[in-house]
Write a protein that holds these residues in place. Sequence first.
Motif, PDB file in Angstrom:
ATOM      1  N   LYS A 162       0.765  -1.094  -0.117  1.00 59.25           N
ATOM      2  CA  LYS A 162       0.065   0.085   0.000  1.00 59.25           C
ATOM      3  C   LYS A 162       1.003   1.163  -0.054  1.00 59.25           C
ATOM      4  N   ALA A 163       1.892   1.200  -0.712  1.00 64.33           N
ATOM      5  CA  ALA A 163       2.672   2.207  -1.162  1.00 64.33           C
ATOM      6  C   ALA A 163       2.030   3.644  -1.683  1.00 64.33           C
ATOM      7  N   PRO A 164       2.441   4.774  -1.377  1.00 60.84           N
ATOM      8  CA  PRO A 164       1.577   5.884  -2.159  1.00 60.84           C
ATOM      9  C   PRO A 164       1.726   5.604  -3.557  1.00 60.84           C
ATOM     10  N   LYS A 165       0.564   6.221  -4.230  1.00 60.48           N
ATOM     11  CA  LYS A 165       0.358   5.992  -5.619  1.00 60.48           C
ATOM     12  C   LYS A 165       1.289   6.578  -6.440  1.00 60.48           C
ATOM     13  N   THR A 166       2.161   7.543  -5.992  1.00 63.03           N
ATOM     14  CA  THR A 166       3.316   7.947  -6.756  1.00 63.03           C
ATOM     15  C   THR A 166       4.644   6.924  -6.943  1.00 63.03           C
ATOM     16  N   LYS A 167       4.562   6.373  -5.777  1.00 60.56           N
ATOM     17  CA  LYS A 167       5.657   5.438  -5.856  1.00 60.56           C
ATOM     18  C   LYS A 167       5.169   4.124  -6.670  1.00 60.56           C
ATOM     19  N   VAL A 168       3.814   3.844  -6.838  1.00 59.88           N
ATOM     20  CA  VAL A 168       3.453   2.583  -7.776  1.00 59.88           C
ATOM     21  C   VAL A 168       3.707   3.255  -9.315  1.00 59.88           C
ATOM     22  N   ILE A 169       3.319   4.658  -9.353  1.00 62.25           N
ATOM     23  CA  ILE A 169       3.409   5.109 -10.905  1.00 62.25           C
ATOM     24  C   ILE A 169       4.868   5.177 -11.180  1.00 62.25           C
ATOM     25  N   ASP A 170       5.829   5.679 -10.263  1.00 67.92           N
ATOM     26  CA  ASP A 170       7.060   5.398 -10.678  1.00 67.92           C
ATOM     27  C   ASP A 170       7.533   4.236 -11.225  1.00 67.92           C
ATOM     28  N   ILE A 171       7.212   3.054 -10.596  1.00 63.09           N
ATOM     29  CA  ILE A 171       7.653   1.809 -11.222  1.00 63.09           C
ATOM     30  C   ILE A 171       7.021   1.662 -12.495  1.00 63.09           C
ATOM     31  N   PHE A 172       5.803   1.906 -12.702  1.00 67.19           N
ATOM     32  CA  PHE A 172       5.111   1.833 -13.958  1.00 67.19           C
ATOM     33  C   PHE A 172       5.589   2.369 -15.147  1.00 67.19           C
ATOM     34  N   HIS A 173       6.134   3.709 -14.668  1.00 65.44           N
ATOM     35  CA  HIS A 173       6.902   4.605 -15.817  1.00 65.44           C
ATOM     36  C   HIS A 173       8.324   3.864 -16.175  1.00 65.44           C
ATOM     37  N   LYS A 174       8.929   3.332 -15.067  1.00 64.51           N
ATOM     38  CA  LYS A 174      10.114   2.404 -15.344  1.00 64.51           C
ATOM     39  C   LYS A 174       9.949   1.347 -16.502  1.00 64.51           C
ATOM     40  N   MET A 175       8.646   0.722 -16.191  1.00 64.28           N
ATOM     41  CA  MET A 175       8.141  -0.318 -17.250  1.00 64.28           C
ATOM     42  C   MET A 175       7.950   0.264 -18.699  1.00 64.28           C
ATOM     43  N   ILE A 176       7.279   1.330 -18.796  1.00 66.09           N
ATOM     44  CA  ILE A 176       7.073   2.000 -19.958  1.00 66.09           C
ATOM     45  C   ILE A 176       8.481   2.588 -20.661  1.00 66.09           C
ATOM     46  N   HIS A 177       9.441   3.032 -20.009  1.00 65.30           N
ATOM     47  CA  HIS A 177      10.797   3.461 -20.464  1.00 65.30           C
ATOM     48  C   HIS A 177      11.602   2.359 -20.965  1.00 65.30           C
ATOM     49  N   THR A 178      11.378   1.144 -20.010  1.00 64.32           N
ATOM     50  CA  THR A 178      12.092  -0.020 -20.371  1.00 64.32           C
ATOM     51  C   THR A 178      11.674  -0.777 -21.836  1.00 64.32           C
ATOM     52  N   CYS A 179      10.122  -0.508 -22.055  1.00 66.91           N
ATOM     53  CA  CYS A 179       9.727  -0.897 -23.481  1.00 66.91           C
ATOM     54  C   CYS A 179      10.366   0.301 -24.563  1.00 66.91           C
ATOM     55  N   LEU A 180      10.129   1.363 -24.357  1.00 67.13           N
ATOM     56  CA  LEU A 180      10.709   2.685 -25.176  1.00 67.13           C
ATOM     57  C   LEU A 180      12.043   2.446 -25.448  1.00 67.13           C
ATOM     58  N   GLY A 181      12.949   2.058 -24.348  1.00 66.11           N
ATOM     59  CA  GLY A 181      14.366   1.972 -24.496  1.00 66.11           C
ATOM     60  C   GLY A 181      14.673   0.832 -25.366  1.00 66.11           C
ATOM     61  N   CYS A 182      14.124  -0.252 -25.170  1.00 67.60           N
ATOM     62  CA  CYS A 182      14.289  -1.423 -26.072  1.00 67.60           C
ATOM     63  C   CYS A 182      13.957  -1.144 -27.526  1.00 67.60           C
TER      64      CYS A 182
END
Length: 195
Positions: free
Chosen positions: A163-183
Motif C-alpha cells: 500500500k505504498a503511495p500511488k506516486t511510488k507505484v506510478i514511478d515503477i510503472f513509468h520504469k516499465m514504459i521506459h524499458t519498452c521505449l528504450g528497447c
Amino acid sequence: PAAKLRKPQETFPGALERPKLFMQIILEIAIKSKKLIMKTTMKIHIVTAMLLSLLLISTLNAHKGATGSVKQRMDLMLALTGDMKRLKKILIRSEHPKYKEITKTTQKIRLKARHMLHMFPKNSTQAPSLVRKDIWQNWKEFEKYALDLELYTKQLEAKVKSKAPKTKVIDIFHKMIHTCLGCHLDFRKDEVMIK
C-alpha cells in the motif's frame, strides 16, 4: 498555475512523421520533467497516456503483412501493449489498486517478457520486421530489457501489496514504459528509413 501542455507536433514539427524521433523526445521530456510530473496525478496520467499511445502506434504501424516468427512477435508486442494499457487503467481508477487485480495483469506482462526472448530467431528481419540486425550482436542488452521489465512487474506488485503511495507505484510503472521505449529505440529500425 499549471503549465499548459503543448502537443508534441507544435513543439517539434514533423515528430509524428518520424516515430523514432518522437519516441526519443517523449522519453527525454518524461525523464527531464520527472519532478514536475510527480507533483500531480493528472500530469502522471498525461505522460503515461502519451508513452503508451506511442508504443501502440509504433507497433500497429509495423504489423501489416507480417508472417511466421515476425508475425508471432508482433502479436506478442501488441498484446504486451494491451496489457500495459490495462495496467494503466487499473492504476488510474483507484488511489489504492487491488493487489489481485494488479497481479493478474503483471503476471501476463512478466510471462510475455520471458517469452519475448524466444521470439527472435537469428536473421528474422524480413519485411515488415523492424528489428535491427544488431540485436543479435547485442543480445545481452536486449535480454536485460526483458529481465528489467520482469523485475519491474515484481516491484510494482510489491509496492501495491505494501500500500505504498500511488506516486511510488506510478514511478515503477513509468520504469516499465521506459524499458519498452528504450528497447524500441535501441533495437527497432527507424520506420521512416525503411519506407
